[in-house]
Design a protein around this motif. Structure first.
Motif, PDB file in Angstrom:
ATOM      1  N   SER A 335      36.542  44.565  47.809  1.00  0.00           N
ATOM      2  CA  SER A 335      35.504  44.321  46.818  1.00  0.00           C
ATOM      3  C   SER A 335      36.136  44.469  45.437  1.00  0.00           C
ATOM      4  O   SER A 335      36.743  45.496  45.136  1.00  0.00           O
ATOM      5  CB  SER A 335      34.359  45.328  46.984  1.00  0.00           C
ATOM      6  N   ILE A 336      36.044  43.419  44.616  1.00  0.00           N
ATOM      7  CA  ILE A 336      36.679  43.421  43.288  1.00  0.00           C
ATOM      8  C   ILE A 336      35.665  42.985  42.243  1.00  0.00           C
ATOM      9  O   ILE A 336      34.980  41.975  42.418  1.00  0.00           O
ATOM     10  CB  ILE A 336      37.905  42.487  43.256  1.00  0.00           C
ATOM     11  N   VAL A 356      41.149  32.954  42.686  1.00  0.00           N
ATOM     12  CA  VAL A 356      40.905  32.501  41.312  1.00  0.00           C
ATOM     13  C   VAL A 356      39.403  32.525  41.078  1.00  0.00           C
ATOM     14  O   VAL A 356      38.620  32.157  41.967  1.00  0.00           O
ATOM     15  CB  VAL A 356      41.444  31.071  41.097  1.00  0.00           C
ATOM     16  N   TYR A 357      38.975  32.989  39.880  1.00  0.00           N
ATOM     17  CA  TYR A 357      37.555  32.897  39.554  1.00  0.00           C
ATOM     18  C   TYR A 357      37.370  32.472  38.100  1.00  0.00           C
ATOM     19  O   TYR A 357      38.236  32.714  37.253  1.00  0.00           O
ATOM     20  CB  TYR A 357      36.821  34.222  39.825  1.00  0.00           C
ATOM     21  N   LEU A 367      43.159  35.036  37.671  1.00  0.00           N
ATOM     22  CA  LEU A 367      43.853  35.096  38.953  1.00  0.00           C
ATOM     23  C   LEU A 367      43.893  36.550  39.430  1.00  0.00           C
ATOM     24  O   LEU A 367      44.243  37.448  38.654  1.00  0.00           O
ATOM     25  CB  LEU A 367      45.278  34.554  38.821  1.00  0.00           C
ATOM     26  N   ILE A 368      43.507  36.766  40.683  1.00  0.00           N
ATOM     27  CA  ILE A 368      43.587  38.103  41.283  1.00  0.00           C
ATOM     28  C   ILE A 368      44.723  38.098  42.295  1.00  0.00           C
ATOM     29  O   ILE A 368      44.674  37.399  43.300  1.00  0.00           O
ATOM     30  CB  ILE A 368      42.268  38.490  41.971  1.00  0.00           C
ATOM     31  N   GLN A 372      45.086  42.935  41.335  1.00  0.00           N
ATOM     32  CA  GLN A 372      45.219  43.015  39.887  1.00  0.00           C
ATOM     33  C   GLN A 372      44.737  41.702  39.272  1.00  0.00           C
ATOM     34  O   GLN A 372      45.103  40.614  39.723  1.00  0.00           O
ATOM     35  CB  GLN A 372      46.678  43.267  39.481  1.00  0.00           C
ATOM     36  N   ILE A 373      43.909  41.802  38.211  1.00  0.00           N
ATOM     37  CA  ILE A 373      43.334  40.610  37.583  1.00  0.00           C
ATOM     38  C   ILE A 373      44.173  40.202  36.380  1.00  0.00           C
ATOM     39  O   ILE A 373      44.466  41.018  35.497  1.00  0.00           O
ATOM     40  CB  ILE A 373      41.882  40.865  37.146  1.00  0.00           C
ATOM     41  N   GLN A 374      44.548  38.936  36.357  1.00  0.00           N
ATOM     42  CA  GLN A 374      45.324  38.371  35.245  1.00  0.00           C
ATOM     43  C   GLN A 374      44.580  37.163  34.695  1.00  0.00           C
ATOM     44  O   GLN A 374      44.239  36.243  35.441  1.00  0.00           O
ATOM     45  CB  GLN A 374      46.714  37.957  35.735  1.00  0.00           C
TER      46      GLN A 374
END
Length: 547
Positions: A335-336, A356-357, A367-368, A372-374
């Motif tokens: 869960s992110i 990707v969201y 990008l996850i 880690q979210i970038q």
């Protein structure tokens, strides 16, 4: 004057020896009169090619190296060489399989043409694409290194005279890395350019052989296509970054920040599949009665999107800021939450298995990777909406202008914009809302738009619009989720009519999927062509077998 009586030369039929010739059989290399043409064609064991004599092709038979007065009109399969009649009758080629040189010429010519077609349409364009990519990277190089230089200048101004020496040192380091980076890309360009020059020469030689119709050259031609199917290595350079820290007079050198090393990695070149290797997938007929095989409870109040990570794991997003990875048994694996705390508009899984969201409120695409979210893309004046990952691992995203009056599709490679699709050939807008998006197996780009599915080819040229099927439609067609499968079918959700439309790659309606669906929205297909449907109001993901 009779054209066959010029200069007092009378050309006669090779069969009857009495009548004036009129035609020529290129397959058998004999001249025929009007009467003998029918008799010649009666032999159906040979595929003759009879043309008017004046339109005949002149074949350049090679002279036999052992018998100077003989032309090589046969082909020894074992020795793989043209031979003359005397060679055939002698004992030199005893028990060797012989074929007609014209049959061999036809086969070899066809092989040459295939090689030329592959070089022109498949291999050389990939080299052009690589060269263009390196050139784009070189253009971006100046901008990116300029940003680093600016950062160094800003920190230098804050520290004034005390850190002037350090600023100059860092700028020198950046310049050195830039030169090394540029040198690496130039070397890569030279390698690609050299290969392209070789390809041009090979293609030119092939065209000359085909044009000359020279039997010897054609027969002895050895293809080199396999040598060039493996593309040159592509150099990937990771840009250094400058990490700045708070100013401390006693630790200026350390706190100013250091550059990460310039990382240069050379990847093995991709191999271009031959035309024979790019085969069609096994044919999977549509089931008359699609079957529901699993139902996943996601826990959202409203469910919007689903994207397959594997056959039994799917990513989902709904009416909160949390994205969930679930099993077919509704077990929560990961869960992110979004970086900004906003709801994600859409999600997609890359070919590397990363998520990707899109965040339409802060206008970013994220990008996850390894949880880690970038943030990879930040937009100005445009709002990212829906997204998909392509076969080439690019991202395709639908966009709306800030005032929601214009819509377009953008293609990204990493954070670099590669393509913008907004208007047709007459300058008219292609899209009127641009919601869900998918790439088909034939590389068409399929967008669920207001009242239609809009399909353009890889270059962005409109192919067709699918506006629904007239049968038993209670509500107007307003497509939402969209996906494609291994058969190049296009599947689109029709939420108001609670069903899925299946059309072929040319927009022809095939059938519906019902399966007691309730307001289907997001769609995706796994590697085995199982369909996953995100139902908005039930917040369930339904897995359906339809092939």
């Amino acid at each position: 004057m009779d054209p066959f009586r010029r200069a007092q030369i009378i050309l006669l039929c090779d069969l009857c020896k009495t009548a004036h010739l009129q035609s020529h059989c290129e397959r058998c290399d004999i001249n025929l009169c009007q009467t003998c043409v029918g008799k010649h064609l009666s032999d159906s064991s040979i595929r003759h090619k009879v043309v008017l004599y004046k339109y005949r092709k002149s074949l350049n038979y090679s002279t036999c190296p052992d018998h100077a007065d003989e032309l090589c009109k046969h082909y020894c399969e074992k020795c793989d060489i043209p031979v003359c009649s005397t060679c055939v009758s002698s004992g030199k080629h005893k028990d060797h399989d012989m074929s007609d040189i014209l049959e061999k010429l036809s086969a070899k010519t066809e092989s040459l043409q295939k090689d030329l077609d592959e070089l022109e349409t498949r291999i050389y364009p990939r080299y052009e694409e690589m060269a263009s990519g390196v050139q784009t990277e070189k253009v971006e190089l100046e901008k990116n290194y300029g940003k680093l230089t600016t950062i160094a200048d800003q920190h230098g101004e804050l520290l004034h005279r005390e850190i002037t020496a350090i600023v100059n040192q860092r700028k020198s380091d950046i310049q050195e890395m830039k030169i090394k980076h540029l040198s690496t890309l130039n070397k890569n360009t030279e390698e690609i350019t050299q290969k392209m020059a070789e390809l041009k020469q090979i293609m030119s030689d092939l065209k000359s052989i085909l044009k000359s119709n020279d039997v010897s050259l054609t027969s002895t031609y050895k293809p080199r296509n396999s040598e060039f199917r493996t593309l040159p290595p592509k150099v990937r350079v990771t840009l250094p970054s400058l990490s700045a820290q708070k100013i401390n007079k006693d630790q200026l050198n350390e706190m100013f920040g250091s550059l990460t090393p310039l990382s240069i990695n050379t990847e093995h070149g991709d191999t271009v599949k031959s035309a024979e290797a790019v085969s069609s997938p096994p044919v999977k007929p549509l089931l008359d009665d699609p079957r529901l095989t699993a139902a996943i409870d996601t826990g959202y109040k409203y469910l919007y999107s689903v994207s397959c990570l594997s056959e039994d794991q799917v990513w989902t997003c709904g009416n909160n800021n949390t994205m969930k990875l679930l099993t077919l048994q509704s077990e929560l694996l990961i869960s992110i939450q979004t970086k900004s705390g906003n709801y994600p508009r859409d999600i997609a899984v890359t070919r590397d298995g990363d998520l990707v969201y899109t965040d339409y409120r802060d206008k970013t695409i994220n990008l996850i990777k390894n949880k880690q979210i970038q943030t990879v893309i930040t937009l100005q004046g445009w709002i990212p909406r829906y997204v998909c990952c392509t076969a080439a691992n690019d991202l395709l995203a639908t966009m709306a202008s800030d005032d929601y009056k214009q819509y377009k599709v953008l293609r990204y490679s990493g954070s670099t914009e590669k393509q913008s699709i907004q208007f047709d050939d007459q300058g008219r807008p292609l899209y009127s809302s641009g919601v869900y998006i998918s790439e088909n197996r034939n590389l068409d780009i399929c967008v669920a738009d207001t009242s239609a599915v809009v399909v353009v080819n890889q270059s962005g040229k409109l192919r067709f619009r699918y506006t629904g099927h007239p049968s038993n439609t209670k509500q107007s067609f307003d497509p939402r989720g969209i996906t494609t499968d291994s058969q190049s079918h296009i599947l689109t959700a029709d939420p108001h009519n609670h069903r899925i439309h299946i059309v072929d790659q040319d927009g022809q309606f095939l059938r519906y999927i019902h399966c007691h669906l309730r307001y289907p929205l997001g769609l995706c297909v796994d590697i085995r062509d199982n369909l996953f449907v995100a139902e908005r109001d039930t917040a369930k993901v339904k897995k359906i077998q339809y092939l």
